[in-house]
Design a protein around this motif. Structure first.
Motif, mmCIF file in Angstrom:
data_model
loop_
_atom_site.group_PDB
_atom_site.id
_atom_site.type_symbol
_atom_site.label_atom_id
_atom_site.label_comp_id
_atom_site.label_asym_id
_atom_site.label_seq_id
_atom_site.Cartn_x
_atom_site.Cartn_y
_atom_site.Cartn_z
ATOM 1 N N CYS A 136 80.410 65.692 2.448
ATOM 2 C CA CYS A 136 79.736 65.023 3.871
ATOM 3 C C CYS A 136 79.155 63.575 3.461
ATOM 4 C CB CYS A 136 78.832 65.983 4.534
ATOM 5 S SG CYS A 136 79.704 67.406 4.918
ATOM 6 N N PRO A 137 78.780 62.695 4.534
ATOM 7 C CA PRO A 137 78.159 61.365 4.323
ATOM 8 C C PRO A 137 76.638 61.704 4.010
ATOM 9 C CG PRO A 137 78.880 61.875 6.524
ATOM 10 C CD PRO A 137 79.204 62.841 5.884
ATOM 11 N N PHE A 138 75.980 62.788 3.686
ATOM 12 C CA PHE A 138 74.773 62.852 3.422
ATOM 13 C C PHE A 138 74.207 64.097 2.681
ATOM 14 C CE2 PHE A 138 76.057 65.370 7.263
ATOM 15 C CZ PHE A 138 75.697 66.708 7.006
ATOM 16 N N THR A 139 73.152 63.955 2.118
ATOM 17 C CA THR A 139 72.691 64.834 1.149
ATOM 18 C C THR A 139 71.407 65.632 1.657
ATOM 19 O OG1 THR A 139 71.346 63.541 -0.211
ATOM 20 C CG2 THR A 139 73.879 64.029 -0.935
ATOM 21 N N PHE A 140 70.877 66.676 1.276
ATOM 22 C CA PHE A 140 69.520 67.154 1.876
ATOM 23 C C PHE A 140 69.437 68.375 0.836
ATOM 24 C CE2 PHE A 140 72.794 69.547 4.195
ATOM 25 C CZ PHE A 140 72.624 70.816 4.031
ATOM 26 N N ALA A 141 68.169 68.901 0.584
ATOM 27 C CA ALA A 141 67.512 69.895 -0.018
ATOM 28 C C ALA A 141 67.273 71.007 0.743
ATOM 29 C CB ALA A 141 66.468 69.479 -0.746
ATOM 30 N N PHE A 142 67.726 72.288 0.333
ATOM 31 C CA PHE A 142 67.581 73.471 1.478
ATOM 32 C C PHE A 142 66.849 74.628 0.621
ATOM 33 C CE2 PHE A 142 71.794 73.927 -0.399
ATOM 34 C CZ PHE A 142 72.007 75.183 -0.623
ATOM 35 N N LYS B 60 60.450 76.658 9.622
ATOM 36 C CA LYS B 60 59.855 75.435 10.160
ATOM 37 C C LYS B 60 59.691 74.535 8.843
ATOM 38 C CE LYS B 60 57.739 76.562 14.575
ATOM 39 N NZ LYS B 60 56.478 76.458 15.338
ATOM 40 N N ASP B 61 59.133 74.808 8.014
ATOM 41 C CA ASP B 61 58.706 74.410 6.517
ATOM 42 C C ASP B 61 59.707 73.821 5.806
ATOM 43 O OD1 ASP B 61 56.040 74.491 7.160
ATOM 44 O OD2 ASP B 61 55.748 76.177 5.833
ATOM 45 N N ASP B 62 60.893 74.669 6.016
ATOM 46 C CA ASP B 62 62.228 74.519 5.347
ATOM 47 C C ASP B 62 62.801 73.234 6.222
ATOM 48 O OD1 ASP B 62 61.846 76.247 3.298
ATOM 49 O OD2 ASP B 62 63.260 77.548 4.220
ATOM 50 N N MET B 63 62.797 73.280 7.573
ATOM 51 C CA MET B 63 63.591 72.181 8.347
ATOM 52 C C MET B 63 62.739 71.197 8.135
ATOM 53 S SD MET B 63 64.199 74.275 11.956
ATOM 54 C CE MET B 63 65.101 72.955 12.699
ATOM 55 N N ARG B 64 61.583 70.857 8.098
ATOM 56 C CA ARG B 64 60.744 69.820 7.614
ATOM 57 C C ARG B 64 61.217 69.140 6.239
ATOM 58 N NH1 ARG B 64 55.915 72.316 9.191
ATOM 59 N NH2 ARG B 64 55.821 72.252 11.596
ATOM 60 N N ASN B 65 61.255 69.953 5.376
ATOM 61 C CA ASN B 65 61.881 69.555 4.224
ATOM 62 C C ASN B 65 63.282 69.165 4.055
ATOM 63 O OD1 ASN B 65 61.199 69.573 0.927
ATOM 64 N ND2 ASN B 65 63.232 70.649 1.077
ATOM 65 N N LEU B 66 63.901 69.765 4.777
ATOM 66 C CA LEU B 66 65.502 69.184 4.886
ATOM 67 C C LEU B 66 65.505 67.798 5.338
ATOM 68 C CD1 LEU B 66 68.211 71.032 6.456
ATOM 69 C CD2 LEU B 66 68.178 68.810 6.946
ATOM 70 N N MET B 67 64.586 67.431 6.537
ATOM 71 C CA MET B 67 64.517 66.111 7.051
ATOM 72 C C MET B 67 63.934 65.191 6.301
ATOM 73 S SD MET B 67 63.229 66.629 11.045
ATOM 74 C CE MET B 67 63.235 64.706 11.563
ATOM 75 N N GLU B 68 62.934 65.498 5.391
ATOM 76 C CA GLU B 68 62.230 64.714 4.266
ATOM 77 C C GLU B 68 63.164 64.418 3.269
ATOM 78 O OE1 GLU B 68 58.699 66.737 3.384
ATOM 79 O OE2 GLU B 68 57.709 66.361 5.472
ATOM 80 N N THR B 69 64.100 65.038 2.912
ATOM 81 C CA THR B 69 64.919 65.078 1.701
ATOM 82 C C THR B 69 66.340 64.438 2.097
ATOM 83 O OG1 THR B 69 65.725 67.154 1.583
ATOM 84 C CG2 THR B 69 63.856 66.722 0.256
ATOM 85 N N LEU B 70 66.524 64.135 3.378
ATOM 86 C CA LEU B 70 67.912 63.835 3.951
ATOM 87 C C LEU B 70 68.043 62.216 3.618
ATOM 88 C CD1 LEU B 70 70.476 64.440 5.682
ATOM 89 C CD2 LEU B 70 68.944 63.567 7.685
ATOM 90 N N LYS B 71 69.238 62.144 2.912
ATOM 91 C CA LYS B 71 69.869 60.707 2.598
ATOM 92 C C LYS B 71 71.179 60.427 2.927
ATOM 93 C CE LYS B 71 67.165 60.892 -1.859
ATOM 94 N NZ LYS B 71 67.218 60.863 -3.224
ATOM 95 N N VAL C 53 67.294 73.626 -3.316
ATOM 96 C CA VAL C 53 68.097 73.130 -4.299
ATOM 97 C C VAL C 53 69.079 72.075 -3.246
ATOM 98 C CG1 VAL C 53 68.993 75.236 -5.357
ATOM 99 C CG2 VAL C 53 69.748 74.915 -3.199
ATOM 100 N N LEU C 54 69.792 71.281 -3.900
ATOM 101 C CA LEU C 54 70.266 69.998 -3.253
ATOM 102 C C LEU C 54 71.661 70.306 -2.904
ATOM 103 C CD1 LEU C 54 69.604 67.207 -2.631
ATOM 104 C CD2 LEU C 54 70.482 66.283 -4.666
ATOM 105 N N TYR C 55 71.897 69.867 -1.531
ATOM 106 C CA TYR C 55 73.530 69.926 -1.236
ATOM 107 C C TYR C 55 74.036 68.733 -1.515
ATOM 108 C CZ TYR C 55 77.360 69.292 1.797
ATOM 109 O OH TYR C 55 78.891 69.228 2.012
ATOM 110 N N THR C 56 74.994 68.344 -2.150
ATOM 111 C CA THR C 56 75.900 67.396 -2.523
ATOM 112 C C THR C 56 77.315 67.408 -2.121
ATOM 113 O OG1 THR C 56 76.003 67.925 -4.652
ATOM 114 C CG2 THR C 56 73.923 66.436 -4.347
#
Length: 189
Positions: free
Chosen positions: A51-57, A176-187, A45-48
């Motif tokens: 904060c000055p960024f969004t990410f999926a967790f 770790k897979d969740d952390m990688r996904n967080l980095m990959e979806t970071l905007k 799900v997307l955190y929106t």
């Protein structure tokens, strides 16, 4: 002679009972077994927030904003937490990078290996490093991400258990897979 008959009868009875007790299937060694841990399929799900960024967790994680855009993502079933720390870049990028690397390499005492995996997403202007820490270190994964001018985010995974890498590996791999996904979806915003 009576004693000989009694001894003979006792020996015969023992031999017959031993024959019946010892008869049975041959002993077969059991195959090696491994603990099977099944975790739910990731549903991001997307955190929106503000904060000055969004990410999926992962929706399995419980997200808590600790103020100043610092978060915890708790995995109660795995007794683990990802700590996210945000800092604005104000001419201090070199210090922020040094602190993030220092935090990772403090675990070198217990770590078997620390693997650095550079991360580059030119489209979203996100650059960073993902660290996989092997062995019985307190953390199994850490990362930092930045746009090099305004934003800096670090993340660390910790378990609420004694760091035994063999036992924690399935859960550590999942997170770790969740952390990688967080980095990959970071905007950045």
């Amino acid at each position: 002679m009576n004693i000989i008959k009694k001894v003979f009868a006792a020996v015969a009875l023992f031999a017959v009972s031993a024959t019946f007790v010892s008869c049975g299937e041959d002993a077969v060694p059991k195959p090696k077994a491994f603990l099977r841990l099944d975790y739910p399929v990731e549903d991001y799900v997307l955190y929106t927030g503000k904060c000055p960024f969004t990410f999926a967790f992962n929706s399995q994680a419980i997200i808590s904003n600790k103020g100043n855009c610092n978060f915890t993502l708790q995995y109660p079933r795995m007794k683990a937490t990802i700590y996210l720390t945000y800092k604005p870049v104000e001419g201090n990028l070199e210090m922020l990078l040094r602190d993030a690397q220092k935090l990772t390499y403090e675990h070198v005492i217990k770590a078997d290996a620390i693997q650095e995996l550079p991360f580059v997403n030119d489209m979203q202007n996100v650059y960073g490093m993902f660290y996989q820490v092997g062995g019985d270190a307190a953390t199994n994964a850490q990362f930092y991400a930045t746009d090099s001018t305004r934003h800096f985010l670090t993340g660390s995974m910790y378990f609420y258990a004694r760091p035994n890498y063999d036992s924690l590996m399935p859960a550590a791999s999942y997170i770790k897979d969740d952390m990688r996904n967080l980095m990959e979806t970071l905007k950045w915003r």
